[in-house]
Scaffold this active site. Sequence first.
Site, PDB file in Angstrom:
ATOM      1  N   ASN A   8       0.875  -1.175   0.000  1.00 59.76           N
ATOM      2  CA  ASN A   8       0.000   0.000   0.000  1.00 59.76           C
ATOM      3  C   ASN A   8       0.912   1.224   0.000  1.00 59.76           C
ATOM      4  O   ASN A   8       1.477   1.581   1.027  1.00 59.76           O
ATOM      5  CB  ASN A   8      -0.887  -0.025   1.253  1.00 59.76           C
ATOM      6  CG  ASN A   8      -1.727   1.237   1.384  1.00 59.76           C
ATOM      7  OD1 ASN A   8      -1.805   2.034   0.451  1.00 59.76           O
ATOM      8  ND2 ASN A   8      -2.349   1.421   2.537  1.00 59.76           N
ATOM      9  N   TRP A   9       1.043   1.829  -1.181  1.00 65.03           N
ATOM     10  CA  TRP A   9       1.954   2.973  -1.298  1.00 65.03           C
ATOM     11  C   TRP A   9       1.358   4.266  -0.745  1.00 65.03           C
ATOM     12  O   TRP A   9       2.035   5.292  -0.678  1.00 65.03           O
ATOM     13  CB  TRP A   9       2.338   3.176  -2.769  1.00 65.03           C
ATOM     14  CG  TRP A   9       3.394   2.229  -3.255  1.00 65.03           C
ATOM     15  CD1 TRP A   9       4.015   1.247  -2.533  1.00 65.03           C
ATOM     16  CD2 TRP A   9       3.955   2.183  -4.574  1.00 65.03           C
ATOM     17  NE1 TRP A   9       4.931   0.597  -3.326  1.00 65.03           N
ATOM     18  CE2 TRP A   9       4.919   1.149  -4.576  1.00 65.03           C
ATOM     19  CE3 TRP A   9       3.746   2.916  -5.758  1.00 65.03           C
ATOM     20  CZ2 TRP A   9       5.664   0.837  -5.724  1.00 65.03           C
ATOM     21  CZ3 TRP A   9       4.486   2.594  -6.879  1.00 65.03           C
ATOM     22  CH2 TRP A   9       5.441   1.569  -6.860  1.00 65.03           C
ATOM     23  N   LYS A  10       0.085   4.250  -0.432  1.00 66.00           N
ATOM     24  CA  LYS A  10      -0.605   5.458   0.070  1.00 66.00           C
ATOM     25  C   LYS A  10      -0.348   6.635  -0.877  1.00 66.00           C
ATOM     26  O   LYS A  10      -0.229   6.424  -2.078  1.00 66.00           O
ATOM     27  CB  LYS A  10      -0.161   5.755   1.498  1.00 66.00           C
ATOM     28  CG  LYS A  10      -0.221   4.514   2.381  1.00 66.00           C
ATOM     29  CD  LYS A  10      -0.128   4.821   3.842  1.00 66.00           C
ATOM     30  CE  LYS A  10      -0.073   3.514   4.616  1.00 66.00           C
ATOM     31  NZ  LYS A  10      -0.241   3.669   6.028  1.00 66.00           N
ATOM     32  N   HIS A  94      -9.736   0.940   4.409  1.00 58.34           N
ATOM     33  CA  HIS A  94      -8.490   1.180   5.153  1.00 58.34           C
ATOM     34  C   HIS A  94      -8.766   2.147   6.303  1.00 58.34           C
ATOM     35  O   HIS A  94      -9.577   3.071   6.157  1.00 58.34           O
ATOM     36  CB  HIS A  94      -7.420   1.745   4.205  1.00 58.34           C
ATOM     37  CG  HIS A  94      -6.059   1.766   4.829  1.00 58.34           C
ATOM     38  ND1 HIS A  94      -5.666   2.765   5.690  1.00 58.34           N
ATOM     39  CD2 HIS A  94      -5.016   0.901   4.755  1.00 58.34           C
ATOM     40  CE1 HIS A  94      -4.429   2.509   6.106  1.00 58.34           C
ATOM     41  NE2 HIS A  94      -4.015   1.388   5.557  1.00 58.34           N
ATOM     42  N   GLU A  96      -7.226   4.610   7.377  1.00 57.25           N
ATOM     43  CA  GLU A  96      -7.028   6.038   7.050  1.00 57.25           C
ATOM     44  C   GLU A  96      -8.242   6.592   6.302  1.00 57.25           C
ATOM     45  O   GLU A  96      -8.582   7.771   6.445  1.00 57.25           O
ATOM     46  CB  GLU A  96      -5.723   6.212   6.252  1.00 57.25           C
ATOM     47  CG  GLU A  96      -4.513   6.048   7.154  1.00 57.25           C
ATOM     48  CD  GLU A  96      -3.243   5.579   6.462  1.00 57.25           C
ATOM     49  OE1 GLU A  96      -3.178   5.626   5.221  1.00 57.25           O
ATOM     50  OE2 GLU A  96      -2.320   5.159   7.176  1.00 57.25           O
ATOM     51  N   GLU A 166      -5.675  -5.142  10.398  1.00 59.37           N
ATOM     52  CA  GLU A 166      -4.722  -4.044  10.578  1.00 59.37           C
ATOM     53  C   GLU A 166      -5.039  -3.292  11.875  1.00 59.37           C
ATOM     54  O   GLU A 166      -5.854  -2.358  11.869  1.00 59.37           O
ATOM     55  CB  GLU A 166      -4.818  -3.073   9.401  1.00 59.37           C
ATOM     56  CG  GLU A 166      -4.403  -3.676   8.083  1.00 59.37           C
ATOM     57  CD  GLU A 166      -3.728  -2.633   7.195  1.00 59.37           C
ATOM     58  OE1 GLU A 166      -2.608  -2.879   6.779  1.00 59.37           O
ATOM     59  OE2 GLU A 166      -4.324  -1.569   6.951  1.00 59.37           O
ATOM     60  N   GLY A 172       2.000   2.295  10.751  1.00 58.08           N
ATOM     61  CA  GLY A 172       2.943   3.403  10.639  1.00 58.08           C
ATOM     62  C   GLY A 172       3.596   3.812  11.947  1.00 58.08           C
ATOM     63  O   GLY A 172       4.206   4.877  12.033  1.00 58.08           O
ATOM     64  N   SER A 212       3.131  -2.060  10.458  1.00 58.41           N
ATOM     65  CA  SER A 212       4.570  -2.017  10.757  1.00 58.41           C
ATOM     66  C   SER A 212       5.312  -3.306  10.400  1.00 58.41           C
ATOM     67  O   SER A 212       6.204  -3.743  11.126  1.00 58.41           O
ATOM     68  CB  SER A 212       4.805  -1.648  12.225  1.00 58.41           C
ATOM     69  OG  SER A 212       4.367  -0.313  12.440  1.00 58.41           O
ATOM     70  N   GLY A 233       2.795  -1.076   4.309  1.00 56.16           N
ATOM     71  CA  GLY A 233       2.798   0.347   3.976  1.00 56.16           C
ATOM     72  C   GLY A 233       4.220   0.845   3.788  1.00 56.16           C
ATOM     73  O   GLY A 233       4.858   0.621   2.758  1.00 56.16           O
ATOM     74  N   GLY A 234       4.756   1.501   4.817  1.00 48.10           N
ATOM     75  CA  GLY A 234       6.071   2.157   4.750  1.00 48.10           C
ATOM     76  C   GLY A 234       7.172   1.324   4.100  1.00 48.10           C
ATOM     77  O   GLY A 234       7.889   1.806   3.213  1.00 48.10           O
TER      78      GLY A 234
HETATM   79  C1  PEP Z   1      -1.040   0.183   6.023  1.00 49.37           C
HETATM   80  O1  PEP Z   1      -1.269   1.380   6.052  1.00 49.37           O
HETATM   81  O2  PEP Z   1      -1.818  -0.587   5.441  1.00 49.37           O
HETATM   82  C2  PEP Z   1       0.160  -0.303   6.711  1.00 49.37           C
HETATM   83  C3  PEP Z   1       0.185  -1.556   7.049  1.00 49.37           C
HETATM   84  O3  PEP Z   1       1.155   0.615   6.968  1.00 49.37           O
HETATM   85  P1  PEP Z   1       2.579   0.355   7.666  1.00 49.37           P
HETATM   86  O4  PEP Z   1       3.145  -0.920   7.086  1.00 49.37           O
HETATM   87  O5  PEP Z   1       3.400   1.541   7.324  1.00 49.37           O
HETATM   88  O6  PEP Z   1       2.324   0.216   9.128  1.00 49.37           O
END
Ligand code: PEP
Length: 252
Positions: A8-10, A94, A96, A166, A172, A212, A233-234
């Site tokens: 997930n590149w956001k 999601h 967010e 999640e 994050g 994370s 994500g990150g």
């Molecule tokens: C996400 O936003 O779906 C996610 C898992 O982010 P991160 O890996 O950065 O915690």
Amino acid sequence: MKSLIAANWKMNMDIKSSISFINNFKKYIKKIKNKEIVICPSFTLLNKINESTKNTKIKLGAQNMHFEEEGTFTGEISALMLKDVGCEYVILGHSERRQYFNETDDMVNKKIKTAFKNNLKPILCIGETLEQRNNNKTLKIIKNQLINCLKNIDENEIKNIVIAYEPIWAIGTGKNATPQQAEEVHKFIRELLSHIYNNKISSNVRIIYGGSIKESNIKDLMAMKNINGALVGGASLNPKSFACICGFNNST
Ligand code: PEP
């Protein structure tokens, strides 16, 4: 079942950086076997990434879509548009989106129905806040989200859903759920699916973990019985890190 690892590149990357990512990533994943790899970039990058991943094992997903199929919805994206540009998956619900754009379970339920109608596979995100976890409400919250989001979804369609657990406190923050914490919720989700549908469906649905994920924690999380992949994500913004995550049990 084949693990699914989704990026997930956001709201990150542009055309130049995303193409450079893909070119490097393709080299790093050559030896990876038995994984389904999905990249979910911004809408503006879908077309270019679709072209640059043709004939590779990389699949394409979007990060959101509207529940209506077309019409007067300025600024929105439809399921048909996502199909047209080569998407096979779409992330829905999601945290967010729920937190900053007021998405409700009811809207997510409508989106899942529209996704299935248009042959898109939803990656449904559910998860609790830290406060809810600290008040022992995690399983109750998960149950409500799942029941509401899957309302009136046919059993012929549900086999193509991916459920992403999640925990919001893990997204994050650098603080992932422990394998045991995640497994407890994944097992609960699987049991719920078996109540709502049946055992066969429940054992075939992929339940993936997000929050994370990094190279150092992927292996232990993926070793759990009911964890069938990851939403990243990150750490998915760096091609080498993401390739290492995808190849957690292969040599890359
Ligand atoms: C996400 O936003 O779906 C996610 C898992 O982010 P991160 O890996 O950065 O915690």
